[in-house]
Design an enzyme around this catalytic site. Structure first.
Site, PDB file in Angstrom:
ATOM      1  N   TYR A 114      -1.583  -0.151  10.723  1.00 47.73           N
ATOM      2  CA  TYR A 114      -1.828  -0.804   9.429  1.00 47.73           C
ATOM      3  C   TYR A 114      -0.607  -0.661   8.514  1.00 47.73           C
ATOM      4  O   TYR A 114      -0.113  -1.644   7.945  1.00 47.73           O
ATOM      5  CB  TYR A 114      -3.066  -0.165   8.780  1.00 47.73           C
ATOM      6  CG  TYR A 114      -3.253  -0.505   7.317  1.00 47.73           C
ATOM      7  CD1 TYR A 114      -3.826  -1.708   6.929  1.00 47.73           C
ATOM      8  CD2 TYR A 114      -2.851   0.389   6.310  1.00 47.73           C
ATOM      9  CE1 TYR A 114      -3.995  -2.009   5.573  1.00 47.73           C
ATOM     10  CE2 TYR A 114      -3.022   0.096   4.975  1.00 47.73           C
ATOM     11  CZ  TYR A 114      -3.596  -1.113   4.599  1.00 47.73           C
ATOM     12  OH  TYR A 114      -3.761  -1.404   3.272  1.00 47.73           O
ATOM     13  N   SER A 128       0.809  -1.217   0.000  1.00 47.61           N
ATOM     14  CA  SER A 128       0.000   0.000   0.000  1.00 47.61           C
ATOM     15  C   SER A 128       0.845   1.272   0.000  1.00 47.61           C
ATOM     16  O   SER A 128       1.909   1.333   0.629  1.00 47.61           O
ATOM     17  CB  SER A 128      -0.875  -0.022   1.252  1.00 47.61           C
ATOM     18  OG  SER A 128      -1.386   1.253   1.525  1.00 47.61           O
ATOM     19  N   GLU A 144       0.162   3.649   1.722  1.00 47.98           N
ATOM     20  CA  GLU A 144       0.235   4.069   3.130  1.00 47.98           C
ATOM     21  C   GLU A 144       1.620   3.823   3.707  1.00 47.98           C
ATOM     22  O   GLU A 144       2.008   4.441   4.689  1.00 47.98           O
ATOM     23  CB  GLU A 144      -0.804   3.301   3.956  1.00 47.98           C
ATOM     24  CG  GLU A 144      -2.204   3.849   3.857  1.00 47.98           C
ATOM     25  CD  GLU A 144      -2.349   5.261   4.412  1.00 47.98           C
ATOM     26  OE1 GLU A 144      -2.148   5.438   5.618  1.00 47.98           O
ATOM     27  OE2 GLU A 144      -2.658   6.181   3.645  1.00 47.98           O
TER      28      GLU A 144
HETATM   29  P1  NDP Z   1     -11.368  -4.743   1.699  1.00 47.16           P
HETATM   30  O1  NDP Z   1     -11.356  -4.187   3.067  1.00 47.16           O
HETATM   31  O2  NDP Z   1     -12.498  -4.416   0.784  1.00 47.16           O
HETATM   32  O3  NDP Z   1     -11.270  -6.340   1.782  1.00 47.16           O
HETATM   33  C1  NDP Z   1     -10.449  -6.971   2.708  1.00 47.16           C
HETATM   34  C2  NDP Z   1     -10.634  -8.459   2.603  1.00 47.16           C
HETATM   35  O4  NDP Z   1      -9.792  -9.084   3.579  1.00 47.16           O
HETATM   36  C3  NDP Z   1     -12.054  -8.946   2.891  1.00 47.16           C
HETATM   37  O5  NDP Z   1     -12.338 -10.024   2.045  1.00 47.16           O
HETATM   38  C4  NDP Z   1     -11.948  -9.417   4.319  1.00 47.16           C
HETATM   39  O6  NDP Z   1     -12.899 -10.407   4.670  1.00 47.16           O
HETATM   40  C5  NDP Z   1     -10.563 -10.030   4.301  1.00 47.16           C
HETATM   41  N1  NDP Z   1      -9.991 -10.219   5.621  1.00 47.16           N
HETATM   42  C6  NDP Z   1      -9.968  -9.359   6.672  1.00 47.16           C
HETATM   43  N2  NDP Z   1      -9.346  -9.919   7.718  1.00 47.16           N
HETATM   44  C7  NDP Z   1      -8.968 -11.162   7.331  1.00 47.16           C
HETATM   45  C8  NDP Z   1      -8.310 -12.241   7.980  1.00 47.16           C
HETATM   46  N3  NDP Z   1      -7.915 -12.156   9.223  1.00 47.16           N
HETATM   47  N4  NDP Z   1      -8.109 -13.374   7.271  1.00 47.16           N
HETATM   48  C9  NDP Z   1      -8.513 -13.490   5.994  1.00 47.16           C
HETATM   49  N5  NDP Z   1      -9.149 -12.503   5.328  1.00 47.16           N
HETATM   50  C10 NDP Z   1      -9.371 -11.366   6.000  1.00 47.16           C
HETATM   51  O7  NDP Z   1      -9.974  -4.330   1.022  1.00 47.16           O
HETATM   52  P2  NDP Z   1      -9.647  -4.008  -0.507  1.00 47.16           P
HETATM   53  O8  NDP Z   1     -10.283  -5.007  -1.375  1.00 47.16           O
HETATM   54  O9  NDP Z   1      -9.878  -2.562  -0.757  1.00 47.16           O
HETATM   55  O10 NDP Z   1      -8.063  -4.182  -0.522  1.00 47.16           O
HETATM   56  C11 NDP Z   1      -7.456  -5.443  -0.813  1.00 47.16           C
HETATM   57  C12 NDP Z   1      -6.058  -5.474  -0.240  1.00 47.16           C
HETATM   58  O11 NDP Z   1      -5.285  -4.437  -0.813  1.00 47.16           O
HETATM   59  C13 NDP Z   1      -5.965  -5.272   1.273  1.00 47.16           C
HETATM   60  O12 NDP Z   1      -4.899  -6.026   1.751  1.00 47.16           O
HETATM   61  C14 NDP Z   1      -5.664  -3.787   1.417  1.00 47.16           C
HETATM   62  O13 NDP Z   1      -5.002  -3.549   2.632  1.00 47.16           O
HETATM   63  C15 NDP Z   1      -4.773  -3.579   0.214  1.00 47.16           C
HETATM   64  N6  NDP Z   1      -4.770  -2.255  -0.370  1.00 47.16           N
HETATM   65  C16 NDP Z   1      -5.940  -1.652  -0.734  1.00 47.16           C
HETATM   66  C17 NDP Z   1      -5.941  -0.436  -1.375  1.00 47.16           C
HETATM   67  C18 NDP Z   1      -7.193   0.242  -1.778  1.00 47.16           C
HETATM   68  O14 NDP Z   1      -7.135   1.445  -2.090  1.00 47.16           O
HETATM   69  N7  NDP Z   1      -8.333  -0.455  -1.840  1.00 47.16           N
HETATM   70  C19 NDP Z   1      -4.662   0.232  -1.698  1.00 47.16           C
HETATM   71  C20 NDP Z   1      -3.483  -0.526  -1.295  1.00 47.16           C
HETATM   72  C21 NDP Z   1      -3.552  -1.716  -0.671  1.00 47.16           C
HETATM   73  P3  NDP Z   1     -14.362 -10.025   5.266  1.00 47.16           P
HETATM   74  O15 NDP Z   1     -15.197  -9.691   4.090  1.00 47.16           O
HETATM   75  O16 NDP Z   1     -14.733 -11.265   5.956  1.00 47.16           O
HETATM   76  O17 NDP Z   1     -14.154  -8.852   6.190  1.00 47.16           O
HETATM   77  P1  GDR Z   2      -6.851   5.612   3.398  1.00 47.63           P
HETATM   78  O1  GDR Z   2      -8.378   5.708   2.949  1.00 47.63           O
HETATM   79  O2  GDR Z   2      -6.672   5.900   4.826  1.00 47.63           O
HETATM   80  O3  GDR Z   2      -6.077   6.431   2.410  1.00 47.63           O
HETATM   81  O4  GDR Z   2      -6.570   4.055   3.192  1.00 47.63           O
HETATM   82  P2  GDR Z   2      -9.641   6.453   3.555  1.00 47.63           P
HETATM   83  O5  GDR Z   2     -10.618   6.555   2.445  1.00 47.63           O
HETATM   84  O6  GDR Z   2     -10.111   5.830   4.818  1.00 47.63           O
HETATM   85  O7  GDR Z   2      -9.073   7.913   3.936  1.00 47.63           O
HETATM   86  C1  GDR Z   2      -8.538   8.792   2.955  1.00 47.63           C
HETATM   87  C2  GDR Z   2      -8.323  10.162   3.575  1.00 47.63           C
HETATM   88  O8  GDR Z   2      -9.589  10.774   3.851  1.00 47.63           O
HETATM   89  C3  GDR Z   2      -9.513  11.394   5.128  1.00 47.63           C
HETATM   90  N1  GDR Z   2     -10.864  11.531   5.693  1.00 47.63           N
HETATM   91  C4  GDR Z   2     -11.687  10.519   6.013  1.00 47.63           C
HETATM   92  N2  GDR Z   2     -11.528   9.179   5.890  1.00 47.63           N
HETATM   93  C5  GDR Z   2     -12.552   8.387   6.277  1.00 47.63           C
HETATM   94  N3  GDR Z   2     -12.449   7.062   6.127  1.00 47.63           N
HETATM   95  N4  GDR Z   2     -13.709   8.904   6.812  1.00 47.63           N
HETATM   96  C6  GDR Z   2     -13.909  10.252   6.960  1.00 47.63           C
HETATM   97  O9  GDR Z   2     -14.945  10.689   7.439  1.00 47.63           O
HETATM   98  C7  GDR Z   2     -12.843  11.102   6.539  1.00 47.63           C
HETATM   99  N5  GDR Z   2     -12.686  12.457   6.520  1.00 47.63           N
HETATM  100  C8  GDR Z   2     -11.484  12.696   6.005  1.00 47.63           C
HETATM  101  C9  GDR Z   2      -8.611  10.464   5.927  1.00 47.63           C
HETATM  102  O10 GDR Z   2      -8.134  11.134   7.095  1.00 47.63           O
HETATM  103  C10 GDR Z   2      -7.553  10.135   4.896  1.00 47.63           C
HETATM  104  O11 GDR Z   2      -6.572  11.122   4.877  1.00 47.63           O
HETATM  105  C11 GDR Z   2      -7.059   3.355   2.049  1.00 47.63           C
HETATM  106  C12 GDR Z   2      -7.323   1.901   2.458  1.00 47.63           C
HETATM  107  O12 GDR Z   2      -7.949   1.240   1.403  1.00 47.63           O
HETATM  108  C13 GDR Z   2      -6.024   1.192   2.788  1.00 47.63           C
HETATM  109  O13 GDR Z   2      -6.281  -0.200   3.002  1.00 47.63           O
HETATM  110  C14 GDR Z   2      -5.061   1.350   1.610  1.00 47.63           C
HETATM  111  O14 GDR Z   2      -3.851   0.725   1.888  1.00 47.63           O
HETATM  112  C15 GDR Z   2      -4.857   2.821   1.295  1.00 47.63           C
HETATM  113  O15 GDR Z   2      -6.111   3.404   1.006  1.00 47.63           O
HETATM  114  C16 GDR Z   2      -3.949   3.030   0.101  1.00 47.63           C
END
Ligand code: NDP
Ligand code: GDR
Length: 357
Positions: free
Chosen positions: A161, A137, A139
């Site tokens: 995280y 990520s 992050e």
């Molecule tokens: P989601 O939160 O939508 O999905 C996370 C998935 O992980 C769900 O299927 C969840 O299952 C599963 N999960 C949570 N805890 C466990 C566990 N202990 N064992 C097995 N499975 C588990 O995430 P995204 O699809 O958005 O992201 C996919 C991956 O990419 C994640 O690792 C995230 O951290 C990473 N990532 C995401 C980004 C983004 O912008 N979306 C950017 C960079 C990295 P359940 O449905 O049961 O909760």
């Molecule tokens: P992020 O995503 O932390 O970048 O992680 P998120 O959408 O939660 O926050 C993005 C930014 O928005 C600001 N923010 C808020 N965020 C949330 N959730 N709710 C609010 O009300 C709000 N107001 C302002 C946050 O402070 C932050 O700066 C996501 C996840 O998908 C991670 O798993 C992944 O790794 C990174 O993106 C890349």
């Protein structure tokens, strides 16, 4: 006769897991996913592609397991015999990771290590090569060290995280270098879609816009509006994961659009799309602030563009529009204009508003 390609996905019920499954099925793969046992169904995002395993020719299978349970991971590996593993499972909410640091680190950091160890033993015993993708990520970059961020930019993680993702990133590299495993890190910047979890900021906004238009909600409470993110479209990003595993050498790649926008700009566009002024609806609540914030992310994905031939296909404006359109559609309202109507092919679920963050 060609052998069926078999992929195993952790986190298959998540946003990316669902798009990746669709993509791999289209490519002819047999797809196996690990799901957690829950007291209510949590498979909304994959219900449309799941088929009764009793039917003939089925290519998608689900297995109960958890990244915190190493024995089960090993058992699933033995049973499925995948050639590609995509490790997408994680407690993926940055703000929640401050509330549940131990669990987050266990699933994200130790979970990756458990999987890598299971693969190492499996490969050693069977001689079968398994290609591994780690969901890294942006992050991990945290506090700004360099703009834009690329593969060589130092990490400065700012949440439990992000610290766990850095650990998983370096373990993946260590398994590649120590045991010659084909293990890749994707360093993916934020990517969104109508399937994005409702507590991430983009979906929280687009869902609120639809509910405000539909008279179901009056206000939206938000945290830091100055934070800037490099937001892309999730469907484009899962393609990049697959491309990484098709190369002759395992490597690490940044995946990003190269544009950055503030949360405020997202609000302006999303409310503007339905002809509303965001300032009339948005209130501040400090519960949405983080103990440490990541202020600015913007990625340089030149390496992926050159070596993988990957490019994003959806602009920031199109992303906002397709997400608002899908949320309007989900509550039975139509898009304000023809724009984006053709991309409403997603499921978007509307749940009770009991979620926080
Ligand atoms: P989601 O939160 O939508 O999905 C996370 C998935 O992980 C769900 O299927 C969840 O299952 C599963 N999960 C949570 N805890 C466990 C566990 N202990 N064992 C097995 N499975 C588990 O995430 P995204 O699809 O958005 O992201 C996919 C991956 O990419 C994640 O690792 C995230 O951290 C990473 N990532 C995401 C980004 C983004 O912008 N979306 C950017 C960079 C990295 P359940 O449905 O049961 O909760
Ligand atoms: P992020 O995503 O932390 O970048 O992680 P998120 O959408 O939660 O926050 C993005 C930014 O928005 C600001 N923010 C808020 N965020 C949330 N959730 N709710 C609010 O009300 C709000 N107001 C302002 C946050 O402070 C932050 O700066 C996501 C996840 O998908 C991670 O798993 C992944 O790794 C990174 O993106 C890349």
């Amino acid at each position: 006769m060609t052998q069926t390609k078999r992929a195993l996905i952790t986190g298959i019920t998540g946003q990316d897991g669902s798009y990746l499954s669709e993509f791999l099925l289209e490519q002819g793969y047999e797809v196996h996913g690990i799901i957690r046992r829950t007291s209510t169904f949590n498979t909304d995002r994959i219900d449309h592609i799941y088929e009764d395993p009793h039917k003939e020719g089925v290519r998608m299978f689900l297995h109960y397991g958890d990244l915190t349970d190493g024995t089960t991971l090993r058992r699933i590996l033995e049973e499925v015999k995948p050639i590609e593993i995509y490790n997408l499972g994680s407690q993926s909410h940055v703000r929640v990771s401050f509330d549940s640091p131990e669990y987050t680190v266990d699933s994200v950091g130790m979970g990756t290590l458990r999987l890598l160890e299971a693969i190492r033993d499996y490969q050693h015993r069977t001689g079968i090569e398994v290609r591994f993708y780690q969901a890294g990520s942006s992050e991990m970059y945290g506090l700004v060290q360099e703009i834009p961020q690329k593969e060589s930019t130092p990490f400065y993680p700012r949440s439990p995280y992000a610290c766990a993702k850095v650990y998983a990133h370096w373990q993946t590299i260590n398994y590649r270098e120590s045991y010659g495993m084909f293990a890749c890190n994707g360093i993916l910047f934020n990517h969104e879609s109508p399937r994005r979890g409702e507590t991430f900021v983009t979906r929280k906004i687009t869902r609120a816009v639809a509910r405000i238009v539909g008279g179901k909600q009056k206000k939206i409470y938000m945290g830091n509006l100055d934070a800037k993110r490099d937001w892309g479209y999730a469907k484009d990003y899962v393609r990049a994961m697959w491309l990484m595993l098709q190369q002759s050498q395992a490597d690490d790649y940044v995946i990003s659009t190269g544009e950055t926008h503030s949360v405020r700009e997202f609000l302006e566009l999303a409310f503007g799309y339905v002809n509303l002024n965001w300032q009339d609806y948005v209130e501040f609540d400090d519960r949405y602030l983080r103990p440490a914030e990541v202020e600015l992310l913007i990625g340089d994905s030149t390496k992926a563009r050159q070596k993988l031939g990957w490019t994003p296909s959806v602009t920031f404006e199109q992303l906002v529009a397709l997400m608002v359109d899908a949320d309007l559609k989900a509550i039975g309202l139509s898009a304000p204009n023809g724009n984006g109507a053709s991309v409403i092919h997603d499921i978007a679920t509307i749940r009770q508003d009991m979620v926080s963050y």
